[in-house]
Design a protein around this motif. Structure first.
Motif, mmCIF file in Angstrom:
data_model
loop_
_atom_site.group_PDB
_atom_site.id
_atom_site.type_symbol
_atom_site.label_atom_id
_atom_site.label_comp_id
_atom_site.label_asym_id
_atom_site.label_seq_id
_atom_site.Cartn_x
_atom_site.Cartn_y
_atom_site.Cartn_z
ATOM 1 N N SER A 184 0.832 -1.210 0.000
ATOM 2 C CA SER A 184 0.000 0.000 0.000
ATOM 3 C C SER A 184 0.866 1.259 0.000
ATOM 4 N N ILE A 185 1.902 1.248 0.826
ATOM 5 C CA ILE A 185 2.789 2.419 0.906
ATOM 6 C C ILE A 185 3.496 2.649 -0.432
ATOM 7 N N THR A 186 3.916 1.575 -1.087
ATOM 8 C CA THR A 186 4.612 1.696 -2.370
ATOM 9 C C THR A 186 3.708 2.296 -3.436
ATOM 10 N N VAL A 187 2.470 1.830 -3.517
ATOM 11 C CA VAL A 187 1.541 2.349 -4.522
ATOM 12 C C VAL A 187 1.264 3.826 -4.281
ATOM 13 N N ILE A 188 1.024 4.199 -3.021
ATOM 14 C CA ILE A 188 0.755 5.603 -2.700
ATOM 15 C C ILE A 188 1.963 6.462 -3.052
ATOM 16 N N GLY A 189 3.164 5.971 -2.742
ATOM 17 C CA GLY A 189 4.372 6.736 -3.053
ATOM 18 C C GLY A 189 4.563 6.929 -4.548
ATOM 19 N N MET A 190 4.321 5.895 -5.336
ATOM 20 C CA MET A 190 4.500 6.012 -6.782
ATOM 21 C C MET A 190 3.510 6.990 -7.387
ATOM 22 N N VAL A 191 2.249 6.911 -6.966
ATOM 23 C CA VAL A 191 1.241 7.827 -7.499
ATOM 24 C C VAL A 191 1.564 9.265 -7.095
ATOM 25 N N THR A 192 2.063 9.462 -5.885
ATOM 26 C CA THR A 192 2.422 10.808 -5.424
ATOM 27 C C THR A 192 3.563 11.384 -6.252
ATOM 28 N N VAL A 193 4.584 10.570 -6.491
ATOM 29 C CA VAL A 193 5.720 11.033 -7.300
ATOM 30 C C VAL A 193 5.255 11.412 -8.703
ATOM 31 N N VAL A 194 4.424 10.574 -9.316
ATOM 32 C CA VAL A 194 3.920 10.862 -10.662
ATOM 33 C C VAL A 194 3.073 12.128 -10.657
ATOM 34 N N PHE A 195 2.277 12.333 -9.618
ATOM 35 C CA PHE A 195 1.427 13.531 -9.524
ATOM 36 C C PHE A 195 2.269 14.795 -9.637
ATOM 37 N N PHE A 196 3.357 14.869 -8.864
ATOM 38 C CA PHE A 196 4.168 16.089 -8.875
ATOM 39 C C PHE A 196 5.065 16.166 -10.110
ATOM 40 N N LEU A 197 5.533 15.036 -10.624
ATOM 41 C CA LEU A 197 6.356 15.067 -11.829
ATOM 42 C C LEU A 197 5.553 15.556 -13.032
ATOM 43 N N LEU A 198 4.305 15.145 -13.128
ATOM 44 C CA LEU A 198 3.472 15.575 -14.248
ATOM 45 C C LEU A 198 3.338 17.089 -14.285
ATOM 46 N N ARG A 199 3.189 17.681 -13.112
ATOM 47 C CA ARG A 199 2.999 19.126 -13.054
ATOM 48 C C ARG A 199 4.305 19.896 -13.196
ATOM 49 N N ALA A 200 5.425 19.170 -13.178
ATOM 50 C CA ALA A 200 6.711 19.812 -13.440
ATOM 51 C C ALA A 200 7.044 19.829 -14.925
ATOM 52 N N ILE A 201 6.296 19.050 -15.735
ATOM 53 C CA ILE A 201 6.519 19.027 -17.179
ATOM 54 C C ILE A 201 5.960 20.301 -17.793
ATOM 55 N N PRO A 202 6.703 20.956 -18.686
ATOM 56 C CA PRO A 202 6.163 22.169 -19.345
ATOM 57 C C PRO A 202 4.860 21.865 -20.081
ATOM 58 N N GLY A 203 3.932 22.819 -20.041
ATOM 59 C CA GLY A 203 2.644 22.628 -20.692
ATOM 60 C C GLY A 203 1.581 22.215 -19.695
ATOM 61 N N ASP A 204 0.339 22.294 -20.121
ATOM 62 C CA ASP A 204 -0.780 21.918 -19.262
ATOM 63 C C ASP A 204 -1.960 21.513 -20.137
ATOM 64 N N PRO A 205 -2.966 20.853 -19.552
ATOM 65 C CA PRO A 205 -4.110 20.405 -20.345
ATOM 66 C C PRO A 205 -4.875 21.542 -21.017
ATOM 67 N N ALA A 206 -4.946 22.678 -20.361
ATOM 68 C CA ALA A 206 -5.706 23.795 -20.927
ATOM 69 C C ALA A 206 -5.089 24.271 -22.245
ATOM 70 N N SER A 207 -3.771 24.437 -22.264
ATOM 71 C CA SER A 207 -3.100 24.868 -23.488
ATOM 72 C C SER A 207 -3.244 23.833 -24.592
ATOM 73 N N TYR A 208 -3.190 22.555 -24.219
ATOM 74 C CA TYR A 208 -3.328 21.479 -25.218
ATOM 75 C C TYR A 208 -4.735 21.475 -25.803
ATOM 76 N N MET A 209 -5.731 21.639 -24.965
ATOM 77 C CA MET A 209 -7.113 21.561 -25.430
ATOM 78 C C MET A 209 -7.483 22.745 -26.313
#
Length: 313
Positions: free
Chosen positions: A13-38
């Motif tokens: 459980s801890i591993t899954v939560i940690g992986m999803v958390t890391v992905v959550f913040f990494l995604l928002r560190a990538i340039p661009g956002d859904p609004a600009s894409y849409m």
């Protein structure tokens, strides 16, 4: 054994939560956002800002994360900003395609890798051993996407044994298997190479131990020594590598799905990353991480049953 199982489930459980958390913040560190894409390249700053506010992307990242966790606890993983459909439902639709490919690849890898590894160990130093290890070296060395392209050229284009691209939507079982076989063989070939090498090493170690020499001196048939004594004692590292390679095969399945133009969880996540579809990526990673960790945890529990010393450590 119950305490060992509970510890493994808690760690899962801890591993899954940690992986999803890391992905959550990494995604928002990538340039661009859904609004600009849409809205496209010609959207005004005002329209982009308005859509960000509507999607909740104008809030601080930590606030977005708390909102995501609160919704996830109720089973809501968000809505895809591209399709407008619940992200979890979209992931569920893609799971059968990826599951069929990954499970088929693992089955082929185990059915090929374990017997080849055992044969290589039993015939250590012979031409059969050299042939198996050479094939394993090729399987490890060449990228899975290159193997896929070669197989498409030879088995689909030249020999015409299998369809080259796509997946069948037909309800006929044999038609679906026909489309699945070549991608599964490509995926299984790479995984079988790892399994064969480790099976060989584990078997050689066990066959050199004293209890095997005693069994041979007592006249126990060689077949029983190999499959009842040696292989059982070599199962722990073999099961371990099967769990690791299953996780690796899920990652390789993304490349296989791309090469063969197959639908699936991997290709869906890849497209969602390019579209900055945060909710869909998070839902996909959650399911993918849960599957990988669940398989490895299940194998850890099996270790405890096969070898009680593991559960004590």
């Amino acid at each position: 054994m119950l305490r060992y199982t509970a510890r493994r489930l808690l760690l899962m459980s801890i591993t899954v939560i940690g992986m999803v958390t890391v992905v959550f913040f990494l995604l928002r560190a990538i340039p661009g956002d859904p609004a600009s894409y849409m809205l496209g390249d010609y959207a005004t700053e005002e329209s982009v800002a308005a859509l960000k506010a509507e999607l909740g992307l104008d809030r601080p990242v930590w606030e977005q994360y708390l909102g995501f966790v609160k919704r996830a606890l109720t089973g809501d993983l968000g809505t895809s900003v591209v399709t407008g459909q619940p992200a979890f439902d979209e992931v569920l639709e893609s799971i059968p395609w990826s599951a069929a490919l990954s499970v088929s690849g693992i089955i082929i890898a185990v059915l090929a890798g374990v017997p080849l590894g055992v044969m290589s160990a039993v015939r250590h130093g012979t031409f059969a051993d050299l042939f198996v290890m050479l094939g394993a070296l090729i399987g490890i060395s060449f990228p899975v996407f290159w193997v896929g392209l070669v197989c498409i050229l030879l088995l689909a284009h030249e020999v015409r044994l299998f369809p080259a691209l796509g997946a069948s939507s037909s309800q006929d079982f044999f038609t679906q298997v026909h489309h699945l076989m070549l991608p599964a063989l490509v995926l299984g070939f790479s995984v079988a190479a790892y399994i064969a090498r480790l099976t060989r090493s584990a078997m050689l170690e066990v066959l050199g131990q004293d209890f095997v020499r005693v069994a041979r001196a007592m006249g126990v048939p060689e077949r029983r020594i190999v499959y009842r004594l040696a292989l059982r004692n070599a199962l722990i590292p073999v099961l371990a590598v099967i769990g690791v390679t299953f996780a690796w095969s899920l990652g390789s399945a993304i490349l296989v799905e791309a090469v063969f133009s197959r639908p699936g969880l991997g290709s869906m996540i890849l497209k969602a990353v390019f579209a900055r579809d945060y909710q869909l990526v998070q839902a996909g990673v959650f399911v993918l991480a849960s599957a990988v960790v669940l398989v490895n945890t299940s194998l850890d529990i099996v270790y405890g049953w096969v070898d009680p010393r593991v559960s004590v450590s």
